[in-house]
Motif scaffolding. Structure first.
Motif, mmCIF file in Angstrom:
data_model
loop_
_atom_site.group_PDB
_atom_site.id
_atom_site.type_symbol
_atom_site.label_atom_id
_atom_site.label_comp_id
_atom_site.label_asym_id
_atom_site.label_seq_id
_atom_site.Cartn_x
_atom_site.Cartn_y
_atom_site.Cartn_z
ATOM 1 N N THR A 72 -3.761 -1.105 -14.798
ATOM 2 C CA THR A 72 -2.319 -0.873 -14.673
ATOM 3 C C THR A 72 -2.018 0.621 -14.622
ATOM 4 O OG1 THR A 72 -1.797 -2.938 -15.773
ATOM 5 C CG2 THR A 72 -0.081 -1.264 -15.772
ATOM 6 N N LEU A 73 -2.693 1.405 -15.448
ATOM 7 C CA LEU A 73 -2.484 2.848 -15.450
ATOM 8 C C LEU A 73 -2.871 3.473 -14.104
ATOM 9 C CD1 LEU A 73 -3.784 3.692 -19.026
ATOM 10 C CD2 LEU A 73 -1.401 3.686 -18.240
ATOM 11 N N MET A 74 -3.961 2.998 -13.514
ATOM 12 C CA MET A 74 -4.409 3.518 -12.223
ATOM 13 C C MET A 74 -3.412 3.151 -11.126
ATOM 14 S SD MET A 74 -6.582 5.288 -10.536
ATOM 15 C CE MET A 74 -8.186 5.352 -11.268
ATOM 16 N N HIS A 75 -2.923 1.924 -11.149
ATOM 17 C CA HIS A 75 -1.916 1.519 -10.165
ATOM 18 C C HIS A 75 -0.676 2.383 -10.268
ATOM 19 C CE1 HIS A 75 -2.814 -2.520 -8.237
ATOM 20 N NE2 HIS A 75 -3.957 -2.036 -8.646
ATOM 21 N N ARG A 76 -0.205 2.591 -11.475
ATOM 22 C CA ARG A 76 0.985 3.403 -11.687
ATOM 23 C C ARG A 76 0.755 4.826 -11.170
ATOM 24 N NH1 ARG A 76 2.158 3.181 -17.466
ATOM 25 N NH2 ARG A 76 2.513 0.989 -17.031
ATOM 26 N N ALA A 77 -0.411 5.375 -11.434
ATOM 27 C CA ALA A 77 -0.721 6.735 -10.991
ATOM 28 C C ALA A 77 -0.802 6.832 -9.465
ATOM 29 C CB ALA A 77 -2.035 7.207 -11.618
ATOM 30 N N MET A 78 -1.454 5.873 -8.823
ATOM 31 C CA MET A 78 -1.601 5.913 -7.371
ATOM 32 C C MET A 78 -0.270 5.666 -6.666
ATOM 33 S SD MET A 78 -4.684 6.792 -6.726
ATOM 34 C CE MET A 78 -4.458 7.840 -8.152
ATOM 35 N N ARG A 79 0.537 4.777 -7.219
ATOM 36 C CA ARG A 79 1.861 4.557 -6.625
ATOM 37 C C ARG A 79 2.760 5.776 -6.886
ATOM 38 N NH1 ARG A 79 0.584 -1.229 -7.427
ATOM 39 N NH2 ARG A 79 0.458 -2.017 -5.305
ATOM 40 N N GLY A 80 2.542 6.452 -8.015
ATOM 41 C CA GLY A 80 3.253 7.705 -8.291
ATOM 42 C C GLY A 80 2.880 8.785 -7.293
ATOM 43 N N LEU A 81 1.621 8.803 -6.879
ATOM 44 C CA LEU A 81 1.172 9.755 -5.865
ATOM 45 C C LEU A 81 1.926 9.506 -4.560
ATOM 46 C CD1 LEU A 81 -2.345 10.929 -5.037
ATOM 47 C CD2 LEU A 81 -1.041 9.791 -3.257
ATOM 48 N N VAL A 122 13.974 -1.311 3.068
ATOM 49 C CA VAL A 122 13.735 -0.937 1.676
ATOM 50 C C VAL A 122 12.375 -1.503 1.305
ATOM 51 C CG1 VAL A 122 14.506 -1.202 -0.709
ATOM 52 C CG2 VAL A 122 16.202 -0.977 1.127
ATOM 53 N N ILE A 123 11.499 -0.643 0.758
ATOM 54 C CA ILE A 123 10.139 -1.060 0.414
ATOM 55 C C ILE A 123 9.835 -0.636 -1.023
ATOM 56 C CG2 ILE A 123 7.696 -0.892 1.004
ATOM 57 C CD1 ILE A 123 8.663 -0.051 3.870
ATOM 58 N N PRO A 124 9.732 -1.600 -1.935
ATOM 59 C CA PRO A 124 9.317 -1.258 -3.303
ATOM 60 C C PRO A 124 7.866 -0.759 -3.301
ATOM 61 C CG PRO A 124 10.297 -3.454 -3.207
ATOM 62 C CD PRO A 124 10.060 -3.012 -1.796
ATOM 63 N N PHE A 125 7.559 0.198 -4.143
ATOM 64 C CA PHE A 125 6.190 0.717 -4.210
ATOM 65 C C PHE A 125 5.191 -0.374 -4.595
ATOM 66 C CE2 PHE A 125 8.552 4.761 -4.762
ATOM 67 C CZ PHE A 125 8.068 5.394 -3.628
ATOM 68 N N ASP A 126 5.636 -1.360 -5.394
ATOM 69 C CA ASP A 126 4.747 -2.464 -5.766
ATOM 70 C C ASP A 126 4.398 -3.357 -4.586
ATOM 71 O OD1 ASP A 126 4.467 -1.677 -8.377
ATOM 72 O OD2 ASP A 126 5.972 -3.060 -9.169
ATOM 73 N N ALA A 127 5.153 -3.277 -3.477
ATOM 74 C CA ALA A 127 4.858 -4.076 -2.288
ATOM 75 C C ALA A 127 3.813 -3.414 -1.395
ATOM 76 C CB ALA A 127 6.138 -4.319 -1.490
ATOM 77 N N VAL A 128 3.564 -2.114 -1.613
ATOM 78 C CA VAL A 128 2.640 -1.366 -0.756
ATOM 79 C C VAL A 128 1.211 -1.858 -0.971
ATOM 80 C CG1 VAL A 128 1.665 0.920 -0.269
ATOM 81 C CG2 VAL A 128 4.133 0.660 -0.657
ATOM 82 N N ARG A 129 0.539 -2.176 0.128
ATOM 83 C CA ARG A 129 -0.868 -2.612 0.088
ATOM 84 C C ARG A 129 -1.810 -1.500 0.530
ATOM 85 N NH1 ARG A 129 0.168 -5.269 -3.343
ATOM 86 N NH2 ARG A 129 1.201 -7.258 -3.215
ATOM 87 N N THR A 130 -1.384 -0.684 1.517
ATOM 88 C CA THR A 130 -2.201 0.467 1.924
ATOM 89 C C THR A 130 -1.286 1.637 2.246
ATOM 90 O OG1 THR A 130 -2.254 -0.057 4.291
ATOM 91 C CG2 THR A 130 -4.033 -0.965 2.936
ATOM 92 N N PHE A 131 -1.803 2.813 2.001
ATOM 93 C CA PHE A 131 -1.125 4.065 2.346
ATOM 94 C C PHE A 131 -2.207 4.970 2.925
ATOM 95 C CE2 PHE A 131 0.068 8.434 1.505
ATOM 96 C CZ PHE A 131 1.410 8.476 1.881
#
Length: 153
Positions: free
Chosen positions: A9-18, A94-103
């Protein structure tokens, strides 16, 4: 019951924060140089807002490109808003960051991929994150180090 650190969860939060930080910078200053983004997201995720005709065409997943023509990029804590051009037709989304699969930013060979565990696997297992970063420095062969070197004698 022992408390543990939820690294997934911490890694997901950090990568989506990036992603949030990068998009916030682009919203304020525009895309620098050759940078551009391919963003794939889950169109079924709660909070995703896209035109009905886009949802019909992309019922589960869609990839958008932020490069030449986009406007109204607004970044919030949990989502971003952008208007993109589809055949000379502007479409807000509108795209929530939690919906992102690849960047992916192919200009610098950087990519993030968020993979969800299937529903039939254990609920405690976290999503997997794959990070791809390609440096301009030449690759060197890996060095094998024995763990015995670090053990107390």
């Amino acid at each position: 019951m022992a408390r543990s650190i939820d690294y997934g969860t911490l890694m997901h939060r950090a990568m989506r924060g990036l992603i949030q930080t990068v998009l916030s910078d682009v919203a304020q200053h525009g895309l620098p140089g050759a940078h551009h983004f391919f963003i794939t997201f889950d169109t079924t995720h709660p909070g995703v807002e896209i035109a009905d005709w886009l949802r019909d065409r992309y019922p589960t997943e869609m990839t958008v490109v932020l490069q030449h023509w986009f406007e109204n990029l607004e970044v919030e804590e949990d989502l971003f808003r952008v208007t993109l051009n589809f055949g000379n037709q502007p479409e807000p989304m509108v795209i929530p960051f939690d919906a992102v699969r690849t960047f992916v930013d192919p200009s610098v060979e950087f990519g993030l991929r968020f993979e969800s565990q299937s529903d039939d696997e254990e609920e405690d297992e976290e999503d997997e994150i794959e990070v791809e970063i390609e440096d301009s420095e030449p690759r060197r062969d890996a060095e094998v180090v024995s763990l015995d070197k670090f053990r107390k004698q």
